[in-house]
Design an enzyme around this catalytic site. Structure first.
Site, PDB file in Angstrom:
ATOM      1  N   LEU A 134       0.806  -1.312   0.013  1.00  0.00           N
ATOM      2  CA  LEU A 134      -0.044  -0.005  -0.126  1.00  0.00           C
ATOM      3  C   LEU A 134       0.708   1.308  -0.075  1.00  0.00           C
ATOM      4  O   LEU A 134       0.735   2.000  -0.787  1.00  0.00           O
ATOM      5  CB  LEU A 134      -0.827  -0.040   1.090  1.00  0.00           C
ATOM      6  CG  LEU A 134      -1.750   1.098   1.518  1.00  0.00           C
ATOM      7  CD1 LEU A 134      -2.885   1.155   0.358  1.00  0.00           C
ATOM      8  CD2 LEU A 134      -2.573   1.184   3.029  1.00  0.00           C
ATOM      9  N   THR A 167       6.672  -5.652   3.207  1.00  0.00           N
ATOM     10  CA  THR A 167       7.177  -6.691   3.864  1.00  0.00           C
ATOM     11  C   THR A 167       7.014  -8.173   3.336  1.00  0.00           C
ATOM     12  O   THR A 167       6.021  -8.185   2.508  1.00  0.00           O
ATOM     13  CB  THR A 167       6.191  -6.975   5.327  1.00  0.00           C
ATOM     14  OG1 THR A 167       6.370  -5.790   6.112  1.00  0.00           O
ATOM     15  CG2 THR A 167       6.750  -7.993   6.161  1.00  0.00           C
ATOM     16  N   ARG A 252      -4.321  -5.532  11.789  1.00  0.00           N
ATOM     17  CA  ARG A 252      -3.987  -4.658  13.236  1.00  0.00           C
ATOM     18  C   ARG A 252      -4.157  -5.747  14.159  1.00  0.00           C
ATOM     19  O   ARG A 252      -3.462  -5.604  15.279  1.00  0.00           O
ATOM     20  CB  ARG A 252      -4.586  -3.350  13.175  1.00  0.00           C
ATOM     21  CG  ARG A 252      -4.262  -2.381  12.234  1.00  0.00           C
ATOM     22  CD  ARG A 252      -5.178  -1.212  12.000  1.00  0.00           C
ATOM     23  NE  ARG A 252      -4.530  -0.434  10.955  1.00  0.00           N
ATOM     24  CZ  ARG A 252      -4.933   0.697  10.297  1.00  0.00           C
ATOM     25  NH1 ARG A 252      -6.313   0.963  10.723  1.00  0.00           N
ATOM     26  NH2 ARG A 252      -4.345   1.221   9.527  1.00  0.00           N
ATOM     27  N   GLU A 376       1.385  -1.066   9.718  1.00  0.00           N
ATOM     28  CA  GLU A 376      -0.100  -1.339   9.725  1.00  0.00           C
ATOM     29  C   GLU A 376      -0.834  -0.056  10.317  1.00  0.00           C
ATOM     30  O   GLU A 376      -1.899  -0.637  10.867  1.00  0.00           O
ATOM     31  CB  GLU A 376      -0.250  -2.711   9.910  1.00  0.00           C
ATOM     32  CG  GLU A 376       0.304  -3.644   9.160  1.00  0.00           C
ATOM     33  CD  GLU A 376      -0.012  -5.100   9.257  1.00  0.00           C
ATOM     34  OE1 GLU A 376      -1.510  -5.456   9.618  1.00  0.00           O
ATOM     35  OE2 GLU A 376       0.558  -6.163   8.853  1.00  0.00           O
ATOM     36  N   GLU A 380      -0.140   6.923  16.162  1.00  0.00           N
ATOM     37  CA  GLU A 380      -1.106   8.277  15.788  1.00  0.00           C
ATOM     38  C   GLU A 380      -2.313   7.851  15.115  1.00  0.00           C
ATOM     39  O   GLU A 380      -3.511   8.464  15.151  1.00  0.00           O
ATOM     40  CB  GLU A 380      -0.224   9.223  15.203  1.00  0.00           C
ATOM     41  CG  GLU A 380       0.825   9.867  16.249  1.00  0.00           C
ATOM     42  CD  GLU A 380       2.023   8.937  16.412  1.00  0.00           C
ATOM     43  OE1 GLU A 380       2.305   7.933  15.690  1.00  0.00           O
ATOM     44  OE2 GLU A 380       2.746   9.109  17.451  1.00  0.00           O
TER      45      GLU A 380
HETATM   46  N1  CAA Z   1     -12.918  -0.655   6.513  1.00  0.00           N
HETATM   47  C1  CAA Z   1     -13.596  -0.260   5.441  1.00  0.00           C
HETATM   48  N2  CAA Z   1     -13.763   0.857   4.990  1.00  0.00           N
HETATM   49  C2  CAA Z   1     -13.216   1.959   5.450  1.00  0.00           C
HETATM   50  C3  CAA Z   1     -12.260   1.829   6.680  1.00  0.00           C
HETATM   51  C4  CAA Z   1     -12.042   0.492   7.072  1.00  0.00           C
HETATM   52  N3  CAA Z   1     -11.253   0.272   8.178  1.00  0.00           N
HETATM   53  N4  CAA Z   1     -11.491   2.878   6.802  1.00  0.00           N
HETATM   54  C5  CAA Z   1     -12.159   3.927   6.055  1.00  0.00           C
HETATM   55  N5  CAA Z   1     -12.856   3.177   5.131  1.00  0.00           N
HETATM   56  C6  CAA Z   1     -13.555   3.767   4.021  1.00  0.00           C
HETATM   57  C7  CAA Z   1     -14.535   5.131   4.669  1.00  0.00           C
HETATM   58  O1  CAA Z   1     -15.715   4.685   4.875  1.00  0.00           O
HETATM   59  C8  CAA Z   1     -14.566   6.035   3.345  1.00  0.00           C
HETATM   60  O2  CAA Z   1     -15.452   5.560   2.595  1.00  0.00           O
HETATM   61  P1  CAA Z   1     -16.455   6.280   1.765  1.00  0.00           P
HETATM   62  O3  CAA Z   1     -15.574   7.206   0.832  1.00  0.00           O
HETATM   63  O4  CAA Z   1     -17.382   5.556   0.843  1.00  0.00           O
HETATM   64  O5  CAA Z   1     -17.008   7.407   2.550  1.00  0.00           O
HETATM   65  C9  CAA Z   1     -13.054   5.769   2.571  1.00  0.00           C
HETATM   66  O6  CAA Z   1     -12.858   4.571   3.200  1.00  0.00           O
HETATM   67  C10 CAA Z   1     -12.183   6.908   3.088  1.00  0.00           C
HETATM   68  O7  CAA Z   1     -11.951   6.968   4.424  1.00  0.00           O
HETATM   69  P2  CAA Z   1     -11.601   8.254   5.361  1.00  0.00           P
HETATM   70  O8  CAA Z   1     -12.002   9.433   4.722  1.00  0.00           O
HETATM   71  O9  CAA Z   1     -11.604   8.060   6.822  1.00  0.00           O
HETATM   72  O10 CAA Z   1     -10.112   8.296   4.638  1.00  0.00           O
HETATM   73  P3  CAA Z   1      -8.646   9.037   5.069  1.00  0.00           P
HETATM   74  O11 CAA Z   1      -8.059   9.131   3.842  1.00  0.00           O
HETATM   75  O12 CAA Z   1      -9.072   9.965   5.911  1.00  0.00           O
HETATM   76  O13 CAA Z   1      -7.723   7.919   5.754  1.00  0.00           O
HETATM   77  C11 CAA Z   1      -7.225   6.426   7.534  1.00  0.00           C
HETATM   78  C12 CAA Z   1      -8.122   7.037   6.902  1.00  0.00           C
HETATM   79  C13 CAA Z   1      -7.413   5.815   8.678  1.00  0.00           C
HETATM   80  C14 CAA Z   1      -5.876   7.618   8.200  1.00  0.00           C
HETATM   81  C15 CAA Z   1      -6.281   5.658   6.444  1.00  0.00           C
HETATM   82  O14 CAA Z   1      -5.632   6.220   5.544  1.00  0.00           O
HETATM   83  C16 CAA Z   1      -5.078   4.636   7.349  1.00  0.00           C
HETATM   84  O15 CAA Z   1      -5.404   3.779   7.724  1.00  0.00           O
HETATM   85  N6  CAA Z   1      -3.882   5.062   6.982  1.00  0.00           N
HETATM   86  C17 CAA Z   1      -2.625   4.275   7.612  1.00  0.00           C
HETATM   87  C18 CAA Z   1      -2.325   3.428   6.597  1.00  0.00           C
HETATM   88  C19 CAA Z   1      -1.527   2.113   6.897  1.00  0.00           C
HETATM   89  O16 CAA Z   1      -1.917   1.521   8.078  1.00  0.00           O
HETATM   90  N7  CAA Z   1      -0.382   2.011   6.278  1.00  0.00           N
HETATM   91  C20 CAA Z   1       0.482   0.949   6.671  1.00  0.00           C
HETATM   92  C21 CAA Z   1       0.239  -0.274   5.406  1.00  0.00           C
HETATM   93  S1  CAA Z   1       1.179  -1.491   5.290  1.00  0.00           S
HETATM   94  C22 CAA Z   1       2.489  -1.801   6.139  1.00  0.00           C
HETATM   95  O17 CAA Z   1       2.731  -1.249   7.152  1.00  0.00           O
HETATM   96  C23 CAA Z   1       3.838  -2.582   5.684  1.00  0.00           C
HETATM   97  C24 CAA Z   1       3.732  -3.967   5.286  1.00  0.00           C
HETATM   98  O18 CAA Z   1       4.035  -4.810   4.714  1.00  0.00           O
HETATM   99  C25 CAA Z   1       2.633  -4.711   6.270  1.00  0.00           C
END
Ligand code: CAA
Length: 394
Positions: A134, A167, A252, A376, A380
């Site tokens: 992602l 990862t 998570r 993940e 914050e």
């Molecule tokens: N489940 C389903 N849908 C969801 C959701 C969830 N948990 N969270 C948000 N959505 C949906 C919302 O309902 C919304 O839908 P609509 O457009 O239909 O209304 C849409 O997604 C957008 O939601 P937000 O407006 O809340 O989005 P945002 O841009 O404000 O971001 C956030 C929300 C929670 C901050 C999100 O961007 C986030 O989780 N960021 C962190 C990302 C992350 O964890 N990255 C690490 C990934 S992988 C990794 O670490 C490496 C690896 O290899 C393991």
């Protein structure tokens, strides 16, 4: 619903099946992983052999139904097994967690029958390795702002761009990729694809020299004119962001379990050391200053465990009702990862100089714990998710 309100059939009583998978994971971790953990941490070499064996034991696709190559067990089984593996080695925990909750879970939930047959079976049974991509160099927490692109061309998509912090990427056979098909739509323009890493146009980027979980391989990946068949699109165009978030909710819970394992390892090492080491004519466990550390560590560990079981049960209920478990997953991840860091920090302090030396695994727990507060979704981001859920701002 809180833990106290759970119906009897969803109570916290573990079944014999739960005990069995926990014991299997514990035995394997103690007999096969413990002896290689320090060496792989030092060399940064991926532990192919033990990961293969984990697959054979059913640990790489615990919640995937048997018909798709998995163990067909529930989320509680998954968290119990992941805790045991991570207690011995967080690197193995990371590899197991990404394979299970990010890759397999994503395809199981959103894949077509053909995609499940091709991609899920081999990864859930541990014959192949799956990854999830992602993040990009300029979009981490703000994951809706990615720069990579997939452009439709006939019955294919041409993918270009750079992803980071993936990862297992250096060893993965398949990657669940999130990229932009319609940038002007922002998060509604994200689409998910299944990537075969042996196809032209897929390139490994720089490998990350990490502080901890060093035996798990992490790298950038680079797409240069990669042709992906439309059959490999997961869900519809524009579904990608929701798929990414749904899958991260499950992920998570996994990271919370990994963190719990690290916290327990640090705690148990501290108890042992306090019963052995002497200072000022007595065992250091007699000193109240250190006893208070033990009390705080134990209390946070047990609170983490309850939050993790609560999230696992919420996910199991969600399977029946379709309800999201975003809040429960984020609370478990937030608290357990901060507990892992807290316990590892206290363990180093309790061990003094020995805690700072590679002679004991305590310094590895300290380095490994930190990532659980970052990947993940950082602490914050978890606080943001929890607050938005509670304030109705989702
Ligand atoms: N489940 C389903 N849908 C969801 C959701 C969830 N948990 N969270 C948000 N959505 C949906 C919302 O309902 C919304 O839908 P609509 O457009 O239909 O209304 C849409 O997604 C957008 O939601 P937000 O407006 O809340 O989005 P945002 O841009 O404000 O971001 C956030 C929300 C929670 C901050 C999100 O961007 C986030 O989780 N960021 C962190 C990302 C992350 O964890 N990255 C690490 C990934 S992988 C990794 O670490 C490496 C690896 O290899 C393991």
């Amino acid at each position: 619903m809180s833990l106290a309100e759970l119906p009897a059939e969803m109570s916290l009583t573990l079944t014999s099946e739960h005990e069995m998978i926990r014991q299997t994971a514990r035995d394997f971790a103690q007999n096969e992983i413990a002896q290689i953990a320090a060496e792989h941490d030092e060399s940064g070499e991926f532990p192919f052999e033990t990961v293969k064996k984990m697959g054979a034991l059913g640990l790489m696709g615990i919640e995937v139904p048997e018909e798709y190559g998995g163990a067909g067990l529930d989320t509680l089984s998954y968290v119990l097994a992941l805790e045991e593996v991570s207690k011995v080695d967080a690197s193995h925990g990371t590899i197991m967690s990404v394979n299970n909750s990010l890759f397999c879970n994503g395809i199981y939930l959103f894949g077509t029958e053909a995609q499940k047959k091709k991609y899920l079976f081999n990864v859930a049974s541990g014959k192949k390795i799956g990854a999830y991509s992602l993040t990009e160099p300029m979009s981490g927490s703000d994951s809706g702002t990615m720069k990579s692109r997939a452009v439709r061309e006939g019955d294919s998509y041409i993918i270009d761009g750079r992803k980071s912090w993936v990862t297992s990427a250096p060893v993965a056979d398949y990657i669940l990729l999130f990229t932009m098909t319609t940038p002007e739509k922002k998060h509604k323009g994200v689409t998910a694809f299944l990537i075969d890493t042996d196809q032209p146009g897929f390139n490994q980027g720089k490998k990350e020299p990490k502080l901890g979980i060093r035996a798990s391989a992490t790298s950038e990946i680079v797409f240069d004119n990669y042709r992906c068949s439309a059959e490999n699109r997961l869900g519809q165009e524009g579904d990608g962001f929701k798929i990414a978030m749904t899958v991260l909710d499950a992920g998570r819970i996994g990271i919370a379990s990994q963190a719990l394992g690290i916290a327990e390892a640090a705690y148990e090492a501290s108890i042992k050391y306090m019963g052995e080491r002497e200072a000022f004519g007595q065992k250091i466990g007699q000193f109240q200053g250190l006893q208070f550390k033990i009390a705080d560590m134990k209390t946070r560990i047990e609170a983490s465990r309850l939050l993790i079981y609560n999230a696992a049960l919420a996910k199991m209920r969600g399977k029946q009702t379709g309800a999201r478990y975003t809040l429960e997953a984020s609370m478990a991840k937030l608290f357990a990862s901060e507990t892992a860091m807290f316990c590892a920090h206290e363990a180093v302090q309790i061990h003094g100089g020995m805690g700072y030396s590679k002679e004991l695994p305590v310094e590895r727990y300290f380095r490994d714990a930190k990532i659980t507060e970052i990947y993940e979704g950082t602490s914050e981001i978890q606080r943001m998710v929890i607050a938005r859920q509670e304030l109705g701002l989702r």
